[in-house]
Design a protein around this motif. Structure first.
Motif, PDB file in Angstrom:
ATOM      1  N   LEU A   1     -25.047  91.755   3.931  1.00  0.00           N
ATOM      2  CA  LEU A   1     -26.365  91.139   4.048  1.00  0.00           C
ATOM      3  C   LEU A   1     -26.983  91.034   2.667  1.00  0.00           C
ATOM      4  O   LEU A   1     -26.885  91.962   1.858  1.00  0.00           O
ATOM      5  N   TYR A   2     -27.591  89.907   2.396  1.00  0.00           N
ATOM      6  CA  TYR A   2     -28.237  89.681   1.101  1.00  0.00           C
ATOM      7  C   TYR A   2     -29.276  90.765   0.834  1.00  0.00           C
ATOM      8  O   TYR A   2     -30.107  91.069   1.685  1.00  0.00           O
ATOM      9  N   GLY A   3     -29.181  91.384  -0.328  1.00  0.00           N
ATOM     10  CA  GLY A   3     -30.139  92.408  -0.731  1.00  0.00           C
ATOM     11  C   GLY A   3     -29.746  93.814  -0.343  1.00  0.00           C
ATOM     12  O   GLY A   3     -30.384  94.770  -0.771  1.00  0.00           O
ATOM     13  N   VAL A   4     -28.696  93.972   0.466  1.00  0.00           N
ATOM     14  CA  VAL A   4     -28.244  95.302   0.866  1.00  0.00           C
ATOM     15  C   VAL A   4     -27.020  95.652   0.028  1.00  0.00           C
ATOM     16  O   VAL A   4     -26.012  94.969   0.076  1.00  0.00           O
ATOM     17  N   ARG A   5     -27.154  96.682  -0.776  1.00  0.00           N
ATOM     18  CA  ARG A   5     -26.088  97.161  -1.663  1.00  0.00           C
ATOM     19  C   ARG A   5     -25.562  96.075  -2.608  1.00  0.00           C
ATOM     20  O   ARG A   5     -24.366  95.788  -2.663  1.00  0.00           O
ATOM     21  N   PRO A   6     -26.458  95.442  -3.373  1.00  0.00           N
ATOM     22  CA  PRO A   6     -25.994  94.402  -4.301  1.00  0.00           C
ATOM     23  C   PRO A   6     -25.018  94.936  -5.340  1.00  0.00           C
ATOM     24  O   PRO A   6     -24.148  94.193  -5.810  1.00  0.00           O
TER      25      PRO A   6
ATOM     26  N   LEU B   1     -22.656  97.043  -4.783  1.00  0.00           N
ATOM     27  CA  LEU B   1     -21.344  97.033  -4.138  1.00  0.00           C
ATOM     28  C   LEU B   1     -20.747  95.631  -4.177  1.00  0.00           C
ATOM     29  O   LEU B   1     -19.569  95.465  -4.495  1.00  0.00           O
ATOM     30  N   ALA B   2     -21.555  94.632  -3.858  1.00  0.00           N
ATOM     31  CA  ALA B   2     -21.076  93.245  -3.899  1.00  0.00           C
ATOM     32  C   ALA B   2     -20.593  92.893  -5.305  1.00  0.00           C
ATOM     33  O   ALA B   2     -19.527  92.287  -5.478  1.00  0.00           O
ATOM     34  N   HIS B   3     -21.356  93.283  -6.303  1.00  0.00           N
ATOM     35  CA  HIS B   3     -20.979  92.994  -7.692  1.00  0.00           C
ATOM     36  C   HIS B   3     -19.672  93.707  -8.064  1.00  0.00           C
ATOM     37  O   HIS B   3     -18.771  93.096  -8.663  1.00  0.00           O
ATOM     38  N   ALA B   4     -19.551  94.966  -7.699  1.00  0.00           N
ATOM     39  CA  ALA B   4     -18.339  95.732  -8.029  1.00  0.00           C
ATOM     40  C   ALA B   4     -17.110  95.140  -7.344  1.00  0.00           C
ATOM     41  O   ALA B   4     -16.033  95.056  -7.956  1.00  0.00           O
ATOM     42  N   LEU B   5     -17.255  94.739  -6.095  1.00  0.00           N
ATOM     43  CA  LEU B   5     -16.123  94.153  -5.380  1.00  0.00           C
ATOM     44  C   LEU B   5     -15.707  92.828  -6.008  1.00  0.00           C
ATOM     45  O   LEU B   5     -14.511  92.559  -6.173  1.00  0.00           O
ATOM     46  N   ARG B   6     -16.679  92.010  -6.362  1.00  0.00           N
ATOM     47  CA  ARG B   6     -16.363  90.726  -7.011  1.00  0.00           C
ATOM     48  C   ARG B   6     -15.649  90.948  -8.339  1.00  0.00           C
ATOM     49  O   ARG B   6     -14.740  90.202  -8.684  1.00  0.00           O
ATOM     50  N   GLU B   7     -16.073  91.955  -9.077  1.00  0.00           N
ATOM     51  CA  GLU B   7     -15.411  92.254 -10.365  1.00  0.00           C
ATOM     52  C   GLU B   7     -13.957  92.660 -10.161  1.00  0.00           C
ATOM     53  O   GLU B   7     -13.136  92.453 -11.043  1.00  0.00           O
ATOM     54  N   LYS B   8     -13.650  93.238  -8.998  1.00  0.00           N
ATOM     55  CA  LYS B   8     -12.273  93.641  -8.686  1.00  0.00           C
ATOM     56  C   LYS B   8     -11.473  92.504  -8.067  1.00  0.00           C
ATOM     57  O   LYS B   8     -10.321  92.687  -7.696  1.00  0.00           O
ATOM     58  N   GLY B   9     -12.114  91.335  -7.913  1.00  0.00           N
ATOM     59  CA  GLY B   9     -11.409  90.185  -7.377  1.00  0.00           C
ATOM     60  C   GLY B   9     -11.455  90.062  -5.862  1.00  0.00           C
ATOM     61  O   GLY B   9     -10.704  89.271  -5.286  1.00  0.00           O
TER      62      GLY B   9
ATOM     63  N   ARG C   1     -18.888  87.547   0.743  1.00  0.00           N
ATOM     64  CA  ARG C   1     -19.792  86.554   1.321  1.00  0.00           C
ATOM     65  C   ARG C   1     -21.118  87.262   1.593  1.00  0.00           C
ATOM     66  O   ARG C   1     -21.144  88.314   2.219  1.00  0.00           O
ATOM     67  N   LEU C   2     -22.211  86.676   1.106  1.00  0.00           N
ATOM     68  CA  LEU C   2     -23.539  87.240   1.334  1.00  0.00           C
ATOM     69  C   LEU C   2     -24.240  86.437   2.419  1.00  0.00           C
ATOM     70  O   LEU C   2     -24.282  85.207   2.360  1.00  0.00           O
ATOM     71  N   TYR C   3     -24.761  87.146   3.396  1.00  0.00           N
ATOM     72  CA  TYR C   3     -25.488  86.504   4.486  1.00  0.00           C
ATOM     73  C   TYR C   3     -26.975  86.676   4.282  1.00  0.00           C
ATOM     74  O   TYR C   3     -27.446  87.758   3.952  1.00  0.00           O
ATOM     75  N   LEU C   4     -27.696  85.607   4.494  1.00  0.00           N
ATOM     76  CA  LEU C   4     -29.150  85.619   4.432  1.00  0.00           C
ATOM     77  C   LEU C   4     -29.649  85.149   5.787  1.00  0.00           C
ATOM     78  O   LEU C   4     -29.470  83.998   6.165  1.00  0.00           O
ATOM     79  N   THR C   5     -30.232  86.071   6.541  1.00  0.00           N
ATOM     80  CA  THR C   5     -30.767  85.693   7.847  1.00  0.00           C
ATOM     81  C   THR C   5     -32.201  85.225   7.670  1.00  0.00           C
ATOM     82  O   THR C   5     -32.937  85.750   6.841  1.00  0.00           O
TER      83      THR C   5
ATOM     84  N   HIS D   1      -7.250  93.306  -0.782  1.00  0.00           N
ATOM     85  CA  HIS D   1      -6.567  92.293  -1.581  1.00  0.00           C
ATOM     86  C   HIS D   1      -5.547  91.499  -0.775  1.00  0.00           C
ATOM     87  O   HIS D   1      -4.728  90.780  -1.348  1.00  0.00           O
ATOM     88  N   ARG D   2      -5.617  91.628   0.531  1.00  0.00           N
ATOM     89  CA  ARG D   2      -4.728  90.830   1.381  1.00  0.00           C
ATOM     90  C   ARG D   2      -5.265  89.405   1.497  1.00  0.00           C
ATOM     91  O   ARG D   2      -6.463  89.174   1.361  1.00  0.00           O
ATOM     92  N   PRO D   3      -4.377  88.459   1.774  1.00  0.00           N
ATOM     93  CA  PRO D   3      -4.847  87.077   1.963  1.00  0.00           C
ATOM     94  C   PRO D   3      -5.794  86.992   3.159  1.00  0.00           C
ATOM     95  O   PRO D   3      -5.658  87.732   4.119  1.00  0.00           O
ATOM     96  N   ASN D   4      -6.741  86.096   3.086  1.00  0.00           N
ATOM     97  CA  ASN D   4      -7.691  85.843   4.171  1.00  0.00           C
ATOM     98  C   ASN D   4      -8.602  87.020   4.488  1.00  0.00           C
ATOM     99  O   ASN D   4      -9.080  87.143   5.611  1.00  0.00           O
ATOM    100  N   VAL D   5      -8.817  87.895   3.530  1.00  0.00           N
ATOM    101  CA  VAL D   5      -9.744  89.020   3.718  1.00  0.00           C
ATOM    102  C   VAL D   5     -10.931  88.819   2.790  1.00  0.00           C
ATOM    103  O   VAL D   5     -10.766  88.494   1.615  1.00  0.00           O
ATOM    104  N   GLU D   6     -12.123  88.979   3.353  1.00  0.00           N
ATOM    105  CA  GLU D   6     -13.333  88.934   2.549  1.00  0.00           C
ATOM    106  C   GLU D   6     -14.310  89.974   3.090  1.00  0.00           C
ATOM    107  O   GLU D   6     -14.212  90.378   4.244  1.00  0.00           O
TER     108      GLU D   6
END
Length: 63
Positions: free
Chosen positions: A21-26, A28-36, A40-44, A12-17
């Motif tokens: 990788l897209y499709g890996v642990r979606p 986790l990405a959803h849970a983190l977004r819900e916590k604010g 960033r999802l990368y698609l190679t 939750h520090r400034p400038n932290v994200e």
């Protein structure tokens, strides 16, 4: 790694994200977004996608 960062209150520090990788642990990405936490999802893609992935991993392992 994400759990350790959360315990140290880095997420939750400034400038932290979190970069994932897209499709890996979606879930986790959803849970983190819900916590604010910014996520960033990368698609190679393309013919050199594996080399790009290896370079990104190597960059982050040097930390």
């Amino acid at each position: 790694m994400v759990d350790k960062l959360a315990r140290r209150d880095y997420l939750h520090r400034p400038n932290v994200e979190v970069e994932l990788l897209y499709g890996v642990r979606p879930e986790l990405a959803h849970a983190l977004r819900e916590k604010g936490v910014p996520v960033r999802l990368y698609l190679t893609y393309g013919t050199e996608w594996y080399l790009y992935l290896c370079h990104r991993l190597a960059e982050n392992l040097r930390m």
